[in-house]
Design a protein around this motif. Structure first.
Motif, PDB file in Angstrom:
ATOM      1  N   GLU A 487       0.831  -1.209   0.000  1.00 48.88           N
ATOM      2  CA  GLU A 487       0.000   0.000   0.000  1.00 48.88           C
ATOM      3  C   GLU A 487       0.863   1.257   0.000  1.00 48.88           C
ATOM      4  O   GLU A 487       0.484   2.287  -0.566  1.00 48.88           O
ATOM      5  CB  GLU A 487      -0.916  -0.047   1.224  1.00 48.88           C
ATOM      6  N   ASN A 488       2.037   1.158   0.623  1.00 52.01           N
ATOM      7  CA  ASN A 488       2.957   2.296   0.650  1.00 52.01           C
ATOM      8  C   ASN A 488       3.353   2.740  -0.755  1.00 52.01           C
ATOM      9  O   ASN A 488       3.555   3.921  -1.031  1.00 52.01           O
ATOM     10  CB  ASN A 488       4.186   1.906   1.460  1.00 52.01           C
ATOM     11  N   TYR A 489       3.438   1.754  -1.661  1.00 54.73           N
ATOM     12  CA  TYR A 489       3.802   2.076  -3.047  1.00 54.73           C
ATOM     13  C   TYR A 489       2.718   2.924  -3.702  1.00 54.73           C
ATOM     14  O   TYR A 489       3.005   3.926  -4.377  1.00 54.73           O
ATOM     15  CB  TYR A 489       4.029   0.778  -3.824  1.00 54.73           C
ATOM     16  N   PHE A 490       1.437   2.562  -3.543  1.00 49.12           N
ATOM     17  CA  PHE A 490       0.354   3.311  -4.181  1.00 49.12           C
ATOM     18  C   PHE A 490       0.149   4.681  -3.541  1.00 49.12           C
ATOM     19  O   PHE A 490      -0.349   5.598  -4.172  1.00 49.12           O
ATOM     20  CB  PHE A 490      -0.943   2.493  -4.105  1.00 49.12           C
ATOM     21  N   VAL A 520       9.620  -6.580  -0.596  1.00 51.67           N
ATOM     22  CA  VAL A 520       8.654  -5.968  -1.518  1.00 51.67           C
ATOM     23  C   VAL A 520       9.368  -4.802  -2.195  1.00 51.67           C
ATOM     24  O   VAL A 520       9.768  -3.843  -1.523  1.00 51.67           O
ATOM     25  CB  VAL A 520       7.393  -5.497  -0.775  1.00 51.67           C
ATOM     26  N   ALA A 521       9.556  -4.887  -3.502  1.00 54.91           N
ATOM     27  CA  ALA A 521      10.282  -3.859  -4.266  1.00 54.91           C
ATOM     28  C   ALA A 521       9.356  -3.281  -5.327  1.00 54.91           C
ATOM     29  O   ALA A 521       8.472  -3.978  -5.853  1.00 54.91           O
ATOM     30  CB  ALA A 521      11.534  -4.462  -4.914  1.00 54.91           C
ATOM     31  N   SER A 553      17.577  -0.093   8.952  1.00 54.03           N
ATOM     32  CA  SER A 553      16.164  -0.415   9.067  1.00 54.03           C
ATOM     33  C   SER A 553      15.357   0.864   9.037  1.00 54.03           C
ATOM     34  O   SER A 553      15.800   1.937   9.390  1.00 54.03           O
ATOM     35  CB  SER A 553      15.904  -1.191  10.352  1.00 54.03           C
ATOM     36  N   GLY A 554      14.144   0.757   8.655  1.00 56.22           N
ATOM     37  CA  GLY A 554      13.283   1.911   8.646  1.00 56.22           C
ATOM     38  C   GLY A 554      11.932   1.557   8.130  1.00 56.22           C
ATOM     39  O   GLY A 554      11.616   0.428   7.824  1.00 56.22           O
ATOM     40  N   GLY A 555      11.056   2.511   7.945  1.00 56.86           N
ATOM     41  CA  GLY A 555       9.743   2.286   7.386  1.00 56.86           C
ATOM     42  C   GLY A 555       9.311   3.500   6.632  1.00 56.86           C
ATOM     43  O   GLY A 555      10.005   4.489   6.535  1.00 56.86           O
ATOM     44  N   ALA A 556       8.146   3.453   6.080  1.00 53.08           N
ATOM     45  CA  ALA A 556       7.588   4.589   5.363  1.00 53.08           C
ATOM     46  C   ALA A 556       6.398   5.068   6.146  1.00 53.08           C
ATOM     47  O   ALA A 556       5.261   4.814   5.788  1.00 53.08           O
ATOM     48  CB  ALA A 556       7.213   4.215   3.943  1.00 53.08           C
ATOM     49  N   GLY A 557       6.641   5.651   7.301  1.00 51.94           N
ATOM     50  CA  GLY A 557       5.566   6.195   8.080  1.00 51.94           C
ATOM     51  C   GLY A 557       5.099   5.239   9.154  1.00 51.94           C
ATOM     52  O   GLY A 557       5.733   4.270   9.489  1.00 51.94           O
ATOM     53  N   ILE A 558       3.916   5.576   9.680  1.00 53.30           N
ATOM     54  CA  ILE A 558       3.376   4.822  10.802  1.00 53.30           C
ATOM     55  C   ILE A 558       3.108   3.371  10.418  1.00 53.30           C
ATOM     56  O   ILE A 558       3.254   2.450  11.215  1.00 53.30           O
ATOM     57  CB  ILE A 558       2.077   5.491  11.310  1.00 53.30           C
ATOM     58  N   GLY A 559       2.680   3.118   9.137  1.00 48.69           N
ATOM     59  CA  GLY A 559       2.363   1.757   8.708  1.00 48.69           C
ATOM     60  C   GLY A 559       3.536   0.825   8.851  1.00 48.69           C
ATOM     61  O   GLY A 559       3.406  -0.275   9.387  1.00 48.69           O
ATOM     62  N   LEU A 560       4.719   1.249   8.388  1.00 49.77           N
ATOM     63  CA  LEU A 560       5.894   0.380   8.480  1.00 49.77           C
ATOM     64  C   LEU A 560       6.351   0.243   9.926  1.00 49.77           C
ATOM     65  O   LEU A 560       6.824  -0.820  10.332  1.00 49.77           O
ATOM     66  CB  LEU A 560       7.027   0.923   7.615  1.00 49.77           C
ATOM     67  N   LEU A 561       6.252   1.326  10.726  1.00 47.28           N
ATOM     68  CA  LEU A 561       6.604   1.211  12.139  1.00 47.28           C
ATOM     69  C   LEU A 561       5.702   0.203  12.839  1.00 47.28           C
ATOM     70  O   LEU A 561       6.146  -0.583  13.668  1.00 47.28           O
ATOM     71  CB  LEU A 561       6.476   2.586  12.818  1.00 47.28           C
ATOM     72  N   PHE A 587      11.856   1.677  -4.628  1.00 46.55           N
ATOM     73  CA  PHE A 587      11.947   1.537  -3.176  1.00 46.55           C
ATOM     74  C   PHE A 587      11.757   0.066  -2.822  1.00 46.55           C
ATOM     75  O   PHE A 587      10.963  -0.645  -3.451  1.00 46.55           O
ATOM     76  CB  PHE A 587      10.855   2.391  -2.503  1.00 46.55           C
ATOM     77  N   GLN A 588      12.502  -0.397  -1.824  1.00 45.10           N
ATOM     78  CA  GLN A 588      12.415  -1.807  -1.420  1.00 45.10           C
ATOM     79  C   GLN A 588      12.422  -1.911   0.095  1.00 45.10           C
ATOM     80  O   GLN A 588      13.216  -1.256   0.773  1.00 45.10           O
ATOM     81  CB  GLN A 588      13.572  -2.614  -2.001  1.00 45.10           C
ATOM     82  N   VAL A 589      11.512  -2.755   0.612  1.00 42.62           N
ATOM     83  CA  VAL A 589      11.426  -3.051   2.035  1.00 42.62           C
ATOM     84  C   VAL A 589      11.685  -4.553   2.204  1.00 42.62           C
ATOM     85  O   VAL A 589      11.050  -5.367   1.530  1.00 42.62           O
ATOM     86  CB  VAL A 589      10.053  -2.686   2.628  1.00 42.62           C
ATOM     87  N   THR A 590      12.609  -4.893   3.078  1.00 36.54           N
ATOM     88  CA  THR A 590      12.955  -6.303   3.329  1.00 36.54           C
ATOM     89  C   THR A 590      12.781  -6.595   4.817  1.00 36.54           C
ATOM     90  O   THR A 590      13.292  -5.851   5.657  1.00 36.54           O
ATOM     91  CB  THR A 590      14.403  -6.606   2.914  1.00 36.54           C
ATOM     92  N   ILE A 591      12.055  -7.658   5.122  1.00 37.27           N
ATOM     93  CA  ILE A 591      11.876  -8.072   6.516  1.00 37.27           C
ATOM     94  C   ILE A 591      12.482  -9.457   6.706  1.00 37.27           C
ATOM     95  O   ILE A 591      12.449 -10.292   5.808  1.00 37.27           O
ATOM     96  CB  ILE A 591      10.386  -8.063   6.929  1.00 37.27           C
ATOM     97  N   THR A 592      13.040  -9.663   7.892  1.00 35.87           N
ATOM     98  CA  THR A 592      13.611 -10.966   8.265  1.00 35.87           C
ATOM     99  C   THR A 592      12.768 -11.552   9.388  1.00 35.87           C
ATOM    100  O   THR A 592      12.580 -10.922  10.428  1.00 35.87           O
ATOM    101  CB  THR A 592      15.062 -10.813   8.730  1.00 35.87           C
ATOM    102  N   ILE A 593      12.278 -12.779   9.163  1.00 37.28           N
ATOM    103  CA  ILE A 593      11.398 -13.453  10.124  1.00 37.28           C
ATOM    104  C   ILE A 593      12.159 -14.634  10.707  1.00 37.28           C
ATOM    105  O   ILE A 593      12.502 -15.572   9.983  1.00 37.28           O
ATOM    106  CB  ILE A 593      10.099 -13.936   9.447  1.00 37.28           C
ATOM    107  N   PRO A 594      12.477 -14.608  12.001  1.00 37.93           N
ATOM    108  CA  PRO A 594      13.198 -15.747  12.614  1.00 37.93           C
ATOM    109  C   PRO A 594      12.368 -17.036  12.549  1.00 37.93           C
ATOM    110  O   PRO A 594      11.139 -16.999  12.392  1.00 37.93           O
ATOM    111  CB  PRO A 594      13.411 -15.301  14.069  1.00 37.93           C
TER     112      PRO A 594
END
Length: 600
Positions: A487-490, A520-521, A553-561, A587-594
């Protein structure tokens, strides 16, 4: 009633405290004793078989040395080489055969054949026979060897008439080829029949009759000695014989279950220049574990005695300690019948006295508790009604969307039906509060429906690409983790007026440590460097990153936080989020899930 009674529970606990350790001790002791007895029995049996092997080896070597006297006796050897059959030569032959027969008492008879004179001789019980009835004379088949041991068989006459007063018996025969020395030409053969009583007597001392089995096998698997005399000289068809002879080790033990036998087989090989025998002792399990079972019976007797004593002590203690509880239960029964003024009379200084005082104090608040209970019941019913209404509204909305979709199909508008189906799927997924953790595959399916709606919104100018590893689709993730990233992309990156179609790429892979990497890129407008730094500072101030990776690390606003916060709460500090600007734009967001969820 048994489960609700403290007295019965106390009895059960005290009995278990005695019986469980004793039972465990029995099982542990039995297992250890069984293993120790097995190892000790195998060691002692191996040592016994080794000694038996040496005795049998010495016994057979004595027979072999006796047969070699044809070379040690010079005058007799000259007769063998010349083939002379005159009176003096026959007397010398008689003397030599008598000497051989007297060396070992187990020698039953000796048969000698002179090749050059074509003359056989038989010595049995001091009788010297020259002329056989049958013609031609008997000649043993030695093949290409010099010595052959014929397995046990009933003694024969080698073509001579039976000897009166001498009954046939079971013998094994050593057949020797007599060679010309020096040279290799055969000048005669010697057959020595040995009564099996001597070998059987040695073997009888190596096992317990009636409970164990002992076999002596030759290289062909024929029985030289065994518990059943009827099988001597035969090869049994059981599988254990073939398995045993095929083993390369000279000695050892084998656990065997088959052919009507279950137990341990201990074996030792007797190998010389002319022998390749195997001595095997078969010990059944019921004999092997006899001592372990005896110890178990003793322990069981002790257990029963302790159990009976424990029952008496436990019941007495349980009655003593639960009698005050019984009195309290009587007072409580009166209170349940409506007698709110019952007098709880228990003058004790222990915990039961304190409990009685607490009951007296509690009775003063019973009426207030009853009123409060009615209020809680009313509030509960109100909440249930609200929950039912909340359930009715989503169901009504799903049914309405389904009706609109059906109408769209009737109106020949499949695109509308497709959009309504995607919307319904998203709403059903987001409104289902029963699941908070879902497989990654469900999240990707939700993103697929979301992007489908956006594609129709922007005239198909958005393309979703999935590059997922099949092994990651079962990875658990918090619900609604990926939608904020897409959604951040749109919201911030998509430009509808651009001539280039929008692209969203969802990737997943399994890391060597078992973690799942999801990215997500997009190819949107990207993000300004100062804005990216600002978002990273927000993450650091929130305490969501502390090492080198966290700096990225970071986010695009409150949604990513919010996404990162839920990941941290679910998976702990091992969960990470990394953002980066793509070149030339995007823009690309990468998350690591243990691999493991946070148990704290």
């Amino acid at each position: 009633m048994f489960r609700k009674s403290i007295r019965n529970k106390l009895i059960a606990i005290l009995l278990a405290a005695v019986i469980v350790p004793l039972s465990t001790s029995i099982f542990v002791t039995y297992g250890y004793t069984k293993r120790a007895v097995t190892e000790d029995r195998i060691r002692s049996t191996s040592a016994l078989l080794f000694q038996g092997r040496e005795n049998i080896k010495h016994y057979m070597e004595t027979i072999n040395q006796t047969s070699l006297s044809v070379y040690n006796d010079a005058s007799f050897n000259l007769i063998l080489q010349s083939g002379a059959t005159d009176y003096i030569s026959e007397q010398e032959t008689y003397r030599a055969l008598v000497h051989m027969a007297n060396v070992m008492p187990d020698i039953y008879q000796i048969y000698l054949y002179l090749n050059r004179a074509n003359q056989p001789y038989l010595m049995i019980n001091g009788l010297f026979k020259r002329f056989p009835i049958e013609s031609p004379p008997y000649r043993p088949d030695l093949g290409s060897g010099e010595i052959v041991i014929e397995p046990p068989h009933t003694s024969g006459t080698y073509g001579y008439s039976p000897t009166p007063y001498i009954s046939p018996t079971v013998v094994m025969t050593l057949h020797r080829s007599i060679r010309l020395v020096p040279g290799t030409d055969e000048i005669g053969t010697l057959s020595v029949d040995v009564d099996m009583k001597g070998l059987a007597a040695m073997c009888d001392t190596l096992y317990e009759h009636g409970s164990e089995q002992l076999y002596v096998l030759d290289e062909a698997g024929r029985i030289l000695y065994g518990p059943d005399k009827e099988l001597w000289g035969q090869r049994p068809q059981e599988n254990w014989v073939s398995d045993l002879l095929a083993r390369p080790e000279p000695s050892g033990s084998i656990a065997w279950d088959g052919d009507g036998f279950r137990g341990v087989q201990v074996y030792n090989r007797l190998q010389t220049g002319y022998l390749n025998w195997t001595i095997v002792k078969r010990i059944p399990d019921d004999v092997l574990y006899r001592e372990a079972r005896a110890l178990t019976r003793i322990n069981t007797f002790v257990l029963v005695a302790f159990a009976l004593l424990s029952v008496v002590v436990t019941v007495g203690a349980a009655v003593l300690f639960t009698a005050p509880i019984k009195r309290l239960l009587g007072y409580i029964s009166q209170i349940q019948k409506g007698n709110m003024n019952v007098d709880i009379d228990m003058k004790r200084n222990d915990e039961f006295g304190i409990l009685a005082a607490r009951f007296r104090s509690m009775m003063q608040h019973i009426n207030n508790l009853i009123v409060e209970e009615y209020r809680l019941e009313l509030a509960n019913r109100t909440n249930q009604l609200k929950a039912l209404q909340a359930q009715i509204q989503p169901h009504f909305l799903y049914n309405a969307l389904q009706s609109i979709g059906t109408l769209a199909l009737h109106m020949n508008a499949p695109n509308i039906y497709k959009l309504i189906s995607s919307l319904g799927k998203m709403m059903r997924y987001s409104m289902n509060t029963a699941e908070t953790i879902v497989p990654l595959a469900k999240e990707i399916d939700h993103i697929r429906a979301y992007v489908e709606l956006q594609r129709h919104r922007f005239d198909g100018k958005v393309v979703l690409t999935e590059e997922t590893d099949e092994r990651t689709l079962d990875a658990p993730v918090p619900k609604m983790t990926l939608q904020p990233l897409v959604e951040n992309y749109f919201k911030h990156g998509f430009d509808p007026s651009s001539e280039t179609d929008g692209s969203i790429v969802v990737r997943s892979e399994r890391l060597p440590d078992g973690s799942t990497l999801v990215s997500v890129a997009d190819n949107g407008k990207g993000i300004r460097p100062e804005r990216l730094d600002e978002m990273r500072r927000l993450l650091r101030r929130a305490g969501l990153g502390s090492d080198t990776e966290a700096e990225d690390s970071g986010g695009a606003g409150i949604g990513l936080l919010n996404v990162l916060s839920r990941l941290k709460l679910t998976f702990g500090d091992g969960a990470e989020m990394r953002v980066e600007a793509l070149r030339p734009h995007g823009f690309q967001v990468t998350i690591t899930i243990p691999p493991n969820r946070n148990e704290a």
